[in-house]
Write an enzyme that holds these catalytic residues in place. Structure first.
Site, PDB file in Angstrom:
ATOM      1  N   TYR A 174       0.843  -1.193   0.000  1.00 10.32           N
ATOM      2  CA  TYR A 174       0.000   0.000   0.000  1.00 10.32           C
ATOM      3  C   TYR A 174       0.884   1.252   0.000  1.00 10.32           C
ATOM      4  O   TYR A 174       0.664   2.191  -0.740  1.00 10.32           O
ATOM      5  CB  TYR A 174      -0.884  -0.022   1.250  1.00 10.32           C
ATOM      6  CG  TYR A 174      -1.929   1.056   1.266  1.00 10.32           C
ATOM      7  CD1 TYR A 174      -3.176   0.833   0.697  1.00 10.32           C
ATOM      8  CD2 TYR A 174      -1.683   2.289   1.857  1.00 10.32           C
ATOM      9  CE1 TYR A 174      -4.144   1.816   0.708  1.00 10.32           C
ATOM     10  CE2 TYR A 174      -2.650   3.278   1.874  1.00 10.32           C
ATOM     11  CZ  TYR A 174      -3.885   3.046   1.300  1.00 10.32           C
ATOM     12  OH  TYR A 174      -4.845   4.017   1.323  1.00 10.32           O
ATOM     13  N   PHE A 215      -9.617  19.207 -25.229  1.00 10.95           N
ATOM     14  CA  PHE A 215      -9.980  17.794 -25.299  1.00 10.95           C
ATOM     15  C   PHE A 215     -11.258  17.652 -24.468  1.00 10.95           C
ATOM     16  O   PHE A 215     -11.450  18.401 -23.505  1.00 10.95           O
ATOM     17  CB  PHE A 215      -8.851  16.900 -24.757  1.00 10.95           C
ATOM     18  CG  PHE A 215      -9.199  15.448 -24.861  1.00 10.95           C
ATOM     19  CD1 PHE A 215      -9.265  14.833 -26.093  1.00 10.95           C
ATOM     20  CD2 PHE A 215      -9.502  14.704 -23.732  1.00 10.95           C
ATOM     21  CE1 PHE A 215      -9.643  13.501 -26.206  1.00 10.95           C
ATOM     22  CE2 PHE A 215      -9.872  13.373 -23.830  1.00 10.95           C
ATOM     23  CZ  PHE A 215      -9.941  12.763 -25.075  1.00 10.95           C
ATOM     24  N   THR A 216     -12.124  16.692 -24.838  1.00 12.50           N
ATOM     25  CA  THR A 216     -13.448  16.609 -24.196  1.00 12.50           C
ATOM     26  C   THR A 216     -13.372  16.640 -22.668  1.00 12.50           C
ATOM     27  O   THR A 216     -14.013  17.473 -22.021  1.00 12.50           O
ATOM     28  CB  THR A 216     -14.181  15.321 -24.626  1.00 12.50           C
ATOM     29  OG1 THR A 216     -13.269  14.238 -24.552  1.00 12.50           O
ATOM     30  CG2 THR A 216     -14.726  15.432 -26.034  1.00 12.50           C
ATOM     31  N   ASP A 249      -0.424  18.690 -21.434  1.00 12.53           N
ATOM     32  CA  ASP A 249      -1.109  17.398 -21.535  1.00 12.53           C
ATOM     33  C   ASP A 249      -0.266  16.507 -22.451  1.00 12.53           C
ATOM     34  O   ASP A 249      -0.248  16.678 -23.673  1.00 12.53           O
ATOM     35  CB  ASP A 249      -2.517  17.604 -22.112  1.00 12.53           C
ATOM     36  CG  ASP A 249      -3.323  16.301 -22.205  1.00 12.53           C
ATOM     37  OD1 ASP A 249      -2.711  15.213 -22.148  1.00 12.53           O
ATOM     38  OD2 ASP A 249      -4.559  16.381 -22.344  1.00 12.53           O
ATOM     39  N   LYS A 294      -2.518   5.819 -22.921  1.00  9.73           N
ATOM     40  CA  LYS A 294      -1.921   6.163 -24.215  1.00  9.73           C
ATOM     41  C   LYS A 294      -0.409   6.217 -24.069  1.00  9.73           C
ATOM     42  O   LYS A 294       0.296   5.365 -24.590  1.00  9.73           O
ATOM     43  CB  LYS A 294      -2.475   7.505 -24.688  1.00  9.73           C
ATOM     44  CG  LYS A 294      -3.955   7.394 -24.997  1.00  9.73           C
ATOM     45  CD  LYS A 294      -4.711   8.629 -24.673  1.00  9.73           C
ATOM     46  CE  LYS A 294      -6.198   8.395 -24.847  1.00  9.73           C
ATOM     47  NZ  LYS A 294      -6.948   9.617 -24.678  1.00  9.73           N
ATOM     48  N   ARG A 349     -16.299  12.244 -34.206  1.00 10.32           N
ATOM     49  CA  ARG A 349     -15.740  13.415 -33.534  1.00 10.32           C
ATOM     50  C   ARG A 349     -16.296  14.636 -34.246  1.00 10.32           C
ATOM     51  O   ARG A 349     -15.696  15.193 -35.146  1.00 10.32           O
ATOM     52  CB  ARG A 349     -14.207  13.414 -33.573  1.00 10.32           C
ATOM     53  CG  ARG A 349     -13.585  12.320 -32.747  1.00 10.32           C
ATOM     54  CD  ARG A 349     -13.295  12.726 -31.313  1.00 10.32           C
ATOM     55  NE  ARG A 349     -14.373  12.544 -30.377  1.00 10.32           N
ATOM     56  CZ  ARG A 349     -14.184  12.235 -29.095  1.00 10.32           C
ATOM     57  NH1 ARG A 349     -12.985  12.060 -28.596  1.00 10.32           N
ATOM     58  NH2 ARG A 349     -15.210  12.122 -28.282  1.00 10.32           N
ATOM     59  N   PHE A 388     -22.350  11.663 -26.314  1.00  8.11           N
ATOM     60  CA  PHE A 388     -21.803  10.777 -27.345  1.00  8.11           C
ATOM     61  C   PHE A 388     -21.435   9.402 -26.792  1.00  8.11           C
ATOM     62  O   PHE A 388     -21.390   8.438 -27.533  1.00  8.11           O
ATOM     63  CB  PHE A 388     -20.588  11.415 -28.026  1.00  8.11           C
ATOM     64  CG  PHE A 388     -19.436  11.685 -27.095  1.00  8.11           C
ATOM     65  CD1 PHE A 388     -19.371  12.867 -26.367  1.00  8.11           C
ATOM     66  CD2 PHE A 388     -18.419  10.761 -26.939  1.00  8.11           C
ATOM     67  CE1 PHE A 388     -18.316  13.118 -25.504  1.00  8.11           C
ATOM     68  CE2 PHE A 388     -17.362  11.006 -26.078  1.00  8.11           C
ATOM     69  CZ  PHE A 388     -17.308  12.182 -25.357  1.00  8.11           C
TER      70      PHE A 388
END
Ligand SMILES: *Cc1c(COP(=O)(O)O)cnc(C)c1O
Length: 482
Positions: free
Chosen positions: A80, A132-133, A223, A266, A389, A455
C-alpha cells in the site's frame, strides 16, 4: 530511424516487432452487422466488441504491450505504501522529464480533475491550443472558461502545415493583455492535439509559449497523453531537432513545463495516468487531492502491475522504432485514401487516420450528425469501428440548440502495433467503396439523449431506411462476401 527502402514497388511501413500473442477476430456477415448497429442505437460506443472486426475506436488502453512490459508486470512490489514499484516509476519520470515529483492517478481525466480543482478559479480563463473533451469538462465544472488559441491552419482540413497543433503565440499575448494575467488560471498545451486529428506542436512553439507564461507569472500545464506521436513528428518535421535523440527532444519539451500530466492508457501503452512536476509547492498542493480522489500517494488508483508496465513503456517511448510505428501506419493509410480521393485530414498526424465527414457526406447537414452517420455506415459495410468526432460529441447550448462542431470527423484510431498492413488495406478498400456509394448514407437523430457527454451513451436512429439500402447495394457489389 533506419529508413527501409524497397527495391520492387513502393515503400511500405515495415513493422519493427513480431507478433507473439494473438487474439482471434470475428467478421460477421453484413446483415448481422447492420442489426448490431441498429441495436447499438447507431452509436459505435455501444457496440459489443465481439461484433467488431477492427476496433479503431480509440488508442486508449488498447495499444499492444511489449514482452518486456509483460515481464515487468510479474515483478511488481505490492504494498500500500512505500512500494518499490512506485519508486521505479517516479525515478524513470525524473530521468526522462526532469521532474522530481510524481503523483499517480487512475487515468488522464483523473489528473485533469485534480489540476482543475486545485488551480481553476471561478470565472477565470484557461487558454489552450485546443480542447480535449474531458479537459474542457473538468475546467467548466470548476467554473473556468476555455479559450482556444490555435493557429489559423489548425482548422484547415487539408494542409501541409507540419505543426497544426501549435498555439498562436500572438493570440496568447493578446488574451493576457485583454483580461490580465490574474484572470488566467494557467495556460494549457496539448501534445498531439487529439480533436483536430492528432496534430503535433513544435519545440519552438512550446518554448515561445513558456516565455510568454514566464513574463506574466503563469504556469504552463502540458497534456502529454499523446506525446509519443508528437516526439516522432517533431523529429521528422522540425529541422532544428532532426539530429537530436528522442530523449533530448523530450527534455526540450518537458523543461518548459510547470505541470506535465498524462493518460498512461496512451503514453507508455499501459494503464493509469499521472502528474509530474519539478515544483515542490505544486506537488504539496496537488497531493492532498490524490489521497482524497485516487488512492495513497504510491499507487493513486493504479495497480502495481500497471505501474511496472508504464515504467518500461516510458523507456520504450524513447525508441524511435517503437514510436514511429503508429504515425507511419497512419501516413500510409492517409496516402491510400488520398489516392482514392477519399476526403481525409492532412498532413497525417498521430493517433489515427481522420476522415472528413463534412465532405464525405456533404449532402447531410450538421444537425443530422454526418460524422456519426458515417461511422455507423463504415461499421455496417466493414465491421470497422471508428469514432464520431463532430457535433454529436458536443453538448447542446442552454436553449437546446446544437453546438455545431468546427469539424465533422470520423477517427479511425490506430492502436500501436495491433493491426497489420493487410488489415489496414482492407479498411481502406471498404471505405473507398463506401465513398463511391456515399449518396446512400442518410442522417441520424437522437432517440435517447443524455445531458452530459451524450456521445458516450446516447442512442440514435436512422432518419430513413438508408441502412437497408446500403446493405442491398453491398450485396449487389460484393456477392456473398462477408
Ligand atoms: C485520452 C486523453 C485524455 C484523457 O485520458 P483518459 O485516460 O482517457 O482519462 C486527456 N487528454 C488527451 C489529449 C487525451 O488524448
Amino acid at each position: 530511424m533506419t529508413k527501409i527502402k524497397f527495391h520492387y514497388g513502393d515503400d511500405v511501413p515495415l513493422e519493427m516487432h513480431k507478433v507473439r500473442i494473438v487474439q482471434k477476430l470475428n467478421l460477421l456477415p453484413i446483415e448481422e452487422r447492420a442489426k448490431a448497429m441498429d441495436e447499438a442505437g447507431y452509436n459505435t460506443f455501444l457496440l459489443q466488441n465481439r461484433d467488431v472486426f477492427m476496433d479503431m475506436l480509440t488508442d486508449s488502453g488498447v495499444n499492444a504491450m511489449s514482452d518486456n512490459q509483460q515481464a515487468a508486470m510479474m515483478n511488481a512490489d505490492d504494498s500500500y505504501a512505500g512500494s518499490a514499484t512506485f519508486t521505479r516509476l517516479e525515478s524513470k519520470l525524473e530521468e526522462l522529464f526532469g521532474t522530481e515529483y510524481f503523483l499517480p492517478t487512475h487515468q488522464g481525466r483523473a489528473s485533469e480533475n485534480i489540476i482543475s480543482q486545485a488551480y481553476v478559479k471561478k470565472d477565470t480563463i484557461i487558454p489552450m491550443n485546443y480542447h480535449f473533451t474531458t479537459s474542457k469538462a473538468h475546467i467548466t465544472l470548476n467554473g473556468g472558461k476555455i479559450e482556444e488559441i490555435y493557429i489559423d491552419e489548425a482548422l484547415h482540413l487539408t494542409s501541409d502545415h507540419p505543426f497544426k497543433g501549435n498555439m498562436d503565440i500572438d493570440k496568447l499575448k493578446n488574451l493576457i493583455d485583454k483580461h490580465g494575467a490574474d484572470k488566467i488560471s494557467y495556460v494549457r498545451l496539448e501534445a498531439g492535439t487529439n480533436l483536430i486529428g492528432g496534430q503535433p506542436h513544435s519545440v519552438e512553439n512550446i518554448r515561445e509559449a513558456k516565455k510568454v507564461c514566464d513574463e506574466h507569472g503563469l504556469m504552463l500545464v502540458y497534456d502529454a497523453s499523446l506525446l509519443a506521436d508528437n516526439l516522432h513528428l517533431i523529429k521528422q518535421r522540425e529541422a532544428a531537432c532532426a539530429d537530436m535523440s528522442i530523449r533530448e527532444i523530450t527534455r526540450e519539451i518537458t523543461d518548459q513545463c510547470d505541470i506535465i500530466y498524462f493518460s498512461a492508457r496512451k503514453l507508455g501503452s499501459a494503464r493509469g495516468g499521472g502528474i509530474s512536476t519539478k515544483h515542490k509547492d505544486v506537488y504539496m498542493k496537488l497531493r492532498e487531492y490524490i489521497t482524497l480522489y485516487e488512492g495513497f500517494l504510491t499507487y493513486g488508483g493504479m495497480s502495481v502491475r500497471e505501474m511496472e508496465a508504464l515504467t518500461v513503456g516510458l523507456e520504450e517511448t524513447m525508441d524511435e522504432d517503437v514510436i514511429s510505428q503508429g504515425p507511419n501506419f497512419i501516413k500510409h493509410m492517409t496516402k491510400q485514401f488520398q489516392e482514392k480521393n477519399v476526403p481525409v485530414i492532412t498532413p497525417p498526424g498521430g493517433l489515427g487516420c481522420h476522415l472528413n465527414a463534412m465532405d464525405f457526406v456533404d449532402h447531410l447537414s450538421q444537425e443530422e450528425y454526418p460524422a456519426g452517420a458515417l461511422a455507423a455506415a463504415i461499421y455496417i459495410i466493414s465491421g470497422v469501428r471508428g469514432m464520431e468526432r463532430g457535433t454529436m460529441s458536443e453538448a447542446r447550448q442552454e436553449d437546446g440548440t446544437e453546438t455545431l462542431s468546427h469539424m465533422e470527423l470520423v477517427r479511425l484510431a490506430m492502436p500501436r502495433r495491433v493491426f497489420t498492413l493487410s488489415q489496414t488495406t482492407y479498411a481502406v478498400d471498404r471505405i473507398a467503396w463506401l465513398y463511391e456509394n456515399r449518396e446512400l448514407i442518410g442522417g441520424l437523430e437522437f432517440e435517447e439523449e443524455p445531458d452530459v457527454l451524450r456521445f458516450f451513451f446516447g442512442r440514435l436512429k436512422a432518419t430513413s431506411d438508408w441502412p437497408e439500402k446500403l446493405v442491398a447495394k453491398f450485396r449487389e457489389d460484393f456477392g456473398d462476401s462477408l
